[in-house]
Design a protein around this motif. Sequence first.
Motif, PDB file in Angstrom:
ATOM      1  N   GLY A 191       0.794  -1.224   0.000  1.00  0.00           N
ATOM      2  CA  GLY A 191       0.000   0.000   0.000  1.00  0.00           C
ATOM      3  C   GLY A 191       0.824   1.269   0.000  1.00  0.00           C
ATOM      4  N   VAL A 192       1.962   1.265  -0.727  1.00  0.00           N
ATOM      5  CA  VAL A 192       2.795   2.460  -0.828  1.00  0.00           C
ATOM      6  C   VAL A 192       2.903   2.857  -2.293  1.00  0.00           C
ATOM      7  N   SER A 193       3.366   4.066  -2.543  1.00  0.00           N
ATOM      8  CA  SER A 193       3.512   4.529  -3.911  1.00  0.00           C
ATOM      9  C   SER A 193       4.893   4.159  -4.448  1.00  0.00           C
ATOM     10  N   CYS A 194       4.970   4.045  -5.766  1.00  0.00           N
ATOM     11  CA  CYS A 194       6.263   3.763  -6.410  1.00  0.00           C
ATOM     12  C   CYS A 194       7.236   4.920  -6.207  1.00  0.00           C
ATOM     13  N   ASP A 195       6.700   6.145  -6.192  1.00  0.00           N
ATOM     14  CA  ASP A 195       7.563   7.311  -5.990  1.00  0.00           C
ATOM     15  C   ASP A 195       8.296   7.230  -4.650  1.00  0.00           C
ATOM     16  N   GLY A 197       6.508  12.264   2.162  1.00  0.00           N
ATOM     17  CA  GLY A 197       5.056  12.380   2.200  1.00  0.00           C
ATOM     18  C   GLY A 197       4.334  11.438   1.270  1.00  0.00           C
ATOM     19  N   ALA A 198       5.063  10.811   0.319  1.00  0.00           N
ATOM     20  CA  ALA A 198       4.381   9.953  -0.643  1.00  0.00           C
ATOM     21  C   ALA A 198       3.829   8.699   0.022  1.00  0.00           C
ATOM     22  N   ARG A 199       4.554   8.192   1.040  1.00  0.00           N
ATOM     23  CA  ARG A 199       4.101   6.971   1.678  1.00  0.00           C
ATOM     24  C   ARG A 199       2.799   7.187   2.432  1.00  0.00           C
ATOM     25  N   GLU A 200       2.647   8.402   3.008  1.00  0.00           N
ATOM     26  CA  GLU A 200       1.445   8.653   3.774  1.00  0.00           C
ATOM     27  C   GLU A 200       0.233   8.909   2.884  1.00  0.00           C
ATOM     28  N   ALA A 201       0.457   9.279   1.621  1.00  0.00           N
ATOM     29  CA  ALA A 201      -0.655   9.551   0.719  1.00  0.00           C
ATOM     30  C   ALA A 201      -1.396   8.254   0.418  1.00  0.00           C
ATOM     31  N   PRO A 202      -2.724   8.310   0.257  1.00  0.00           N
ATOM     32  CA  PRO A 202      -3.472   7.091  -0.052  1.00  0.00           C
ATOM     33  C   PRO A 202      -3.031   6.526  -1.396  1.00  0.00           C
ATOM     34  N   PRO A 203      -2.922   5.204  -1.522  1.00  0.00           N
ATOM     35  CA  PRO A 203      -2.485   4.613  -2.784  1.00  0.00           C
ATOM     36  C   PRO A 203      -3.498   4.868  -3.892  1.00  0.00           C
ATOM     37  N   ALA A 204      -3.008   4.947  -5.125  1.00  0.00           N
ATOM     38  CA  ALA A 204      -3.898   5.149  -6.267  1.00  0.00           C
ATOM     39  C   ALA A 204      -4.734   3.894  -6.478  1.00  0.00           C
ATOM     40  N   ARG A 205      -5.957   4.077  -6.937  1.00  0.00           N
ATOM     41  CA  ARG A 205      -6.858   2.952  -7.152  1.00  0.00           C
ATOM     42  C   ARG A 205      -7.468   3.008  -8.545  1.00  0.00           C
ATOM     43  N   CYS A 206      -7.801   1.845  -9.053  1.00  0.00           N
ATOM     44  CA  CYS A 206      -8.440   1.731 -10.365  1.00  0.00           C
ATOM     45  C   CYS A 206      -9.817   2.390 -10.308  1.00  0.00           C
ATOM     46  N   ALA A 250      -9.234  -1.504  -7.208  1.00  0.00           N
ATOM     47  CA  ALA A 250      -8.007  -2.189  -6.787  1.00  0.00           C
ATOM     48  C   ALA A 250      -6.849  -1.203  -6.731  1.00  0.00           C
ATOM     49  N   ILE A 251      -5.879  -1.459  -5.838  1.00  0.00           N
ATOM     50  CA  ILE A 251      -4.697  -0.605  -5.738  1.00  0.00           C
ATOM     51  C   ILE A 251      -3.853  -0.764  -6.995  1.00  0.00           C
ATOM     52  N   VAL A 252      -3.442   0.347  -7.578  1.00  0.00           N
ATOM     53  CA  VAL A 252      -2.597   0.331  -8.771  1.00  0.00           C
ATOM     54  C   VAL A 252      -1.406   1.231  -8.514  1.00  0.00           C
ATOM     55  N   THR A 253      -0.391   1.113  -9.357  1.00  0.00           N
ATOM     56  CA  THR A 253       0.809   1.919  -9.200  1.00  0.00           C
ATOM     57  C   THR A 253       1.132   2.625 -10.508  1.00  0.00           C
ATOM     58  N   GLY A 254       2.120   3.511 -10.434  1.00  0.00           N
ATOM     59  CA  GLY A 254       2.525   4.250 -11.625  1.00  0.00           C
ATOM     60  C   GLY A 254       3.168   3.384 -12.691  1.00  0.00           C
ATOM     61  N   LEU A 255       3.527   2.142 -12.351  1.00  0.00           N
ATOM     62  CA  LEU A 255       4.119   1.237 -13.335  1.00  0.00           C
ATOM     63  C   LEU A 255       3.071   0.445 -14.100  1.00  0.00           C
ATOM     64  N   ASP A 256       1.803   0.541 -13.673  1.00  0.00           N
ATOM     65  CA  ASP A 256       0.734  -0.219 -14.319  1.00  0.00           C
ATOM     66  C   ASP A 256       0.133   0.572 -15.468  1.00  0.00           C
ATOM     67  N   ARG A 257       0.050  -0.062 -16.630  1.00  0.00           N
ATOM     68  CA  ARG A 257      -0.680   0.527 -17.746  1.00  0.00           C
ATOM     69  C   ARG A 257      -2.149   0.141 -17.680  1.00  0.00           C
ATOM     70  N   TYR A 258      -2.419  -1.051 -17.112  1.00  0.00           N
ATOM     71  CA  TYR A 258      -3.763  -1.568 -16.988  1.00  0.00           C
ATOM     72  C   TYR A 258      -3.953  -2.111 -15.579  1.00  0.00           C
ATOM     73  N   CYS A 259      -5.165  -2.101 -15.085  1.00  0.00           N
ATOM     74  CA  CYS A 259      -5.455  -2.620 -13.750  1.00  0.00           C
ATOM     75  C   CYS A 259      -5.178  -4.121 -13.730  1.00  0.00           C
ATOM     76  N   PRO A 260      -4.364  -4.616 -12.797  1.00  0.00           N
ATOM     77  CA  PRO A 260      -4.076  -6.047 -12.745  1.00  0.00           C
ATOM     78  C   PRO A 260      -5.276  -6.880 -12.316  1.00  0.00           C
ATOM     79  N   GLN A 261      -6.294  -6.214 -11.760  1.00  0.00           N
ATOM     80  CA  GLN A 261      -7.475  -6.935 -11.277  1.00  0.00           C
ATOM     81  C   GLN A 261      -8.529  -7.092 -12.366  1.00  0.00           C
ATOM     82  N   CYS A 262      -8.855  -5.999 -13.074  1.00  0.00           N
ATOM     83  CA  CYS A 262      -9.954  -6.059 -14.048  1.00  0.00           C
ATOM     84  C   CYS A 262      -9.521  -5.714 -15.472  1.00  0.00           C
TER      85      CYS A 262
END
Length: 237
Positions: free
Chosen positions: A55-59, A67-76, A81-93
Amino acid sequence: MTLGERIALARKKAGLSQEQLGDRLGVSRQAVSKWESSQANPDVAYVAELCRICGVSCDWLLLGEEGAREAPPARCGSCGAIVTGLDRYCPQCGHPLLKEEADTYSLVLVDPRKNLTAAFDALAWLSRRPWCAPEFPICRRSQEELEALLFRAPVSLMWGLSAQRASEALAAFRTPGMAAVYRDSDGSSAEELVQKPQVPPQSLPSPQPSRTPMSFGATVGAVIVGVIAAILILSFL
């Protein structure tokens, strides 16, 4: 703080042991230990999943941005689902996370029950295409995972395809109505796409025929014929 220290901190904040994190990532506990002690760095393939699990950011993980770790993770935006800056597509859907070009297409498995054997053969053939991107579910090569896709229809198999690639992919399904091509520029899910008009196959370019490389014997024969032809031509000069 080093990358290894941030990995250790993220793991502990997630309440996981090294062994538990390794199990989720598909690596050994020793590998996780080496990452945290800075003896080795994780491959890029593991970074996005590690961020999702913890539940952390890639940054923050890669760059240590304050402060990036405290920020809420990005979601699809589709399934949450939790996604990151390295994802082009949601790994869940499979929902696209980046803006696609205007003229791109999705290949959707609509009704494989028409001929399950033919559908499986088409999935297996597509998974071996050299242009099959690793984020597509179809690129999973195990028979069990390919068979599982047959019973999840409708499901998007490929997206962001050029017209030529979409035509080639659709041609793998020889039974009409088994699969279909849709415009995917709006990032719709498979369930939403099947409610929209299909792209008629005749409006796509004809698929490129697959080329079978010449065998060694045929290559040698062609070289010999070429040499003989050259000798004959020179003899008349």
